[in-house]
Each structure stands twice: as C-alpha cells, then as structure tokens.
Design a protein around this motif. Structure first.
Motif: not given
Ligand code: NAP
Ligand code: ZN
Ligand code: ZN
Length: 347
Positions: A61-77, A83-91
């Motif tokens: 479970p868990g859909h109130e997620v706070i994290g710190k970015v480790v790596q991004v893909g080549s097309a990520v802008s 960065d400190i980021v969040g993810v909620g109920c949708l991916v």
C-alpha cells in the motif's frame, strides 16, 4: 530490475509484513526516487483487507509518497536529481481519452493506481509507497515546494487533493458555509483548505474530544453528531458538506442541513449502498454527489496553494514496523490526524 525493500500484505487476512519487490530501471520518461515518507490513508486499510473488489496480492500500500530524485531518464524535463517530489494515487493513465485531455486522469478508464493495479501492459502489478524507492513516469510526478515540510506534506498527495478538488469544483470561497463530517486524515485537511479559501467551516464529528483541535485547525464551529440538537440547530445551514466518514452515515439527517441547492459530497467509502429519502432532496433542490481524488494538474495546483498558505498535515511519524498498530488506531479514530511512515526505518 531494481530489487527494493517493501512492506505489504500477502492476503486480505495477513498483517502488513516485510517483502521484496522489483522496480523498473528508469526509461527515457521515468523518474527514479528514494522514498522519504509515506502517509497512511484509510484506503490502505480498505484495500489491503480486501474490502474493495479485485484486490491484487501481494499488495504494497501507500499513495501519499514523498521522495528525493536519484536519477531521471534522458527525455525528462520537469525533474532532476536531488529534487523533492511527490506521487499520489495515480502513476499512469491512457493519455488519449477526453478525461486525460481535460487533465481529470482520475476518471480515465485506463488510469493506473499507485498500488493494487496493473501497469498499462495489463500484467505488471503496481506497488505503493511502503517501500524504499519508486520509478514513475514524470507526467505523474509532482513538485514539492521547499516551503513545505516533506513529512507533513506527504498526506497532501491523497487527503489534500481529495478535499481540495470538491472545494474548488463546488466553488467554495469567502463566506461559503462548509460542513465537514469526520475529523480524520481527509477531514482535517478539508478544514484547513476550506478555511484558507475563506469558508466558514463547521466540523461534524462523533468525537467530542476533537473540538479544540477543530477550532485550532480553522473551523468556526464544531458540532457533535450524536446529539440530536445539532441537526435542529444547523438545519438548512450549509452550501456544501464533505462527508469523509469511512462507513455509511444517516444521509437524510445530513441532507437536512443543506440550504436550497446545497450539495452533500461523499468522499469516504460507505460500507453498502446509499439509503436516502428523495423528499429531502426535492424540497430544496439539494444534490448528493461523490468525488474521487483529483487530476495531476489540480494536484500540483493544490500543492502550490498549500505552499502559499503554509498548509501541511498534522502528523504522527512512525517507523514502518508500527504500521499494523497504526491501522488499529485509525480504525478507532485515534490519530491526530495522519500517520506518516519514516521510510528511513526500512532502509
Ligand atoms: P480516517 O483518518 O479514519 O478518518 C475518518 C473519520 O471519520 C474518523 O476520524 C472519524 O471522525 C469518522 N468516523 C470513522 N468511522 C465512523 C463511523 N462509523 N461513524 C461516524 N464517523 C466515523 O480516514 P481517512 O483516511 O480520512 O479516509 C476517510 C475515508 O475516505 C475512507 O473511507 C477512505 O477510503 C476514503 N477516501 C476516499 C478518497 C476519494 O477519492 N474519494 C480518497 C481518500 C480516501 P470523528 O472522530 O470526527 O467522527
Ligand atoms: Zn488515500
Ligand atoms: Zn484516459
């Protein structure tokens, strides 16, 4: 694949316990982040105990997620390492339907939940935030302002947006009379956000002992719903009532508290079909509706609104091995007002 420590349920009757999952290596559009904090939503209990149809086990479970970015893909802008980021109920969602085009991805028939769902391939299960890291497409990753405390911001990702979205949809503003049924995770966010929008908020609670908190959180009034006087005193008072109770309630009684054209919006999951009398609606053209979280654009708008108004959740931080105790306390309405797991306890 990236082996990842997690906590989850092996079945609807099992306790939440350690397990290992695999996260995908980040693709061109993906963000890989270390999870710092994860809020504990009442939905985690409903889902992990099989109270919704089609549960997928093992479930993390868990859909109130706070994290710190480790790596991004080549097309990520939009995001970068650190960065400190969040993810909620949708991916994810289909990205092609009218709902996705409108930014209301929560209503997309192809939406992919953060857990207890399958990726768009229809076979890879998704796993939530009771884990040490996560890989998510950048379009579903939210920016968290440095003004927000990361632990206390976690509950904004579900409890925050689930209450902000109907407050906006029903155009709450200065002087609106808003009732909030249930002062729990969703309820306390509803009070803070509605008060910041200028509303005159009343908490409708079964717990007499929450009065001082309700007023501190921004409510102008507090009423105990076990007292019949409450329903005569507040008859015809509200423009909007948000029902955050995780069970069925006496809908007719709450409908009688609405003004002409007022709306009762169901956010909490009832334990059966709604039972209500049409006359309560007819006599003042009142409505009953329901609302589901919010879209990605509106979730970012809510996060920015909270940063601007200094709004975060009132939290009790727990290590992950206290999660089963936390569930029992939530079921007794004994949380002031959201548990947040410190994921450092899982590393
Ligand atoms: P929570 O923290 O447990 O809060 C629920 C509150 O409702 C309790 O604190 C209590 O407040 C009141 N309550 C609980 N049981 C009750 C009962 N039998 N009768 C009357 N009041 C009762 O839960 P939450 O995390 O805020 O979630 C609330 C509900 O919303 C859950 O069903 C959850 O699954 C659902 N949810 C829906 C959405 C959506 O998109 N619609 C999103 C997230 C969660 P008092 O002590 O003040 O009475
Ligand atoms: Zn939730
Ligand atoms: Zn769609």
């Amino acid at each position: 694949m990236l082996p990842t420590k997690a906590y989850g349920a092996q079945s609807a009757t099992a306790a939440i316990a350690p397990l290992e999952i695999a996260r995908r290596e980040p693709g061109p559009h993906d963000v890989l982040f270390d999870i710092l904090y994860c809020g504990v939503c009442h939905t985690d209990i409903h889902m992990s105990r099989g109270q919704f149809p089609r549960s997928i086990f093992p479930m993390v479970p868990g859909h109130e997620v706070i994290g710190k970015v480790v790596q991004v893909g080549s097309a990520v802008s939009q995001h970068q390492a650190g960065d400190i980021v969040g993810v909620g109920c949708l991916v994810d969602s289909c990205r092609e339907c009218a709902e996705c085009h409108a930014g209301e991805q929560q209503f997309c028939n192809g939406r992919v939940g953060t857990y207890n769902a399958y990726e768009r391939d229809g076979k890879t299960p998704t796993y939530g935030g009771y884990s040490t890291r996560m890989t998510v497409d950048e379009a579903y990753v939210l920016k968290i302002s440095p003004k927000l405390d990361p632990a206390a911001a976690a509950p904004l990702l579900c409890a925050g947006i689930t209450t902000y979205s109907p407050l906006r949809h029903w155009k709450v503003g200065r002087g609106s009379k808003v009732g909030v049924i249930g002062l729990g995770g969703l309820g306390h966010m509803a009070v803070k956000i509605a008060a910041a929008m200028g509303a005159d908020v009343t908490v409708l609670s079964t717990s007499e002992g929450k009065k001082a908190d309700a007023l501190r959180l921004g409510a102008a009034d507090f009423a105990v719903t076990k007292t019949p006087d409450t329903f005569s005193r507040l008859a015809g008072h509200f423009d909007l009532i948000l029902n955050t109770v995780s069970a069925s309630v006496n809908y007719d009684a709450y409908i009688s508290l609405l003004k002409r054209d007022g709306s009762l919006v169901i956010l909490g999951i009832p334990d059966g079909p709604l039972a209500l009398n049409a006359f309560g609606l007819m006599l003042k053209r009142r409505s009953v509706s329901a609302s589901l979280i919010g879209g990605i654009r509106e979730t970012q708008e809510m996060l920015d609104f909270c940063a601007e108004h200094g709004i975060v959740s009132d939290i009790e931080t727990i290590p992950i091995d206290k999660i089963n105790e936390a569930y029992e306390r939530i079921l007794k309405s004994d949380v002031r007002y959201r548990f947040v797991i410190d994921i450092a306890s899982l590393r």
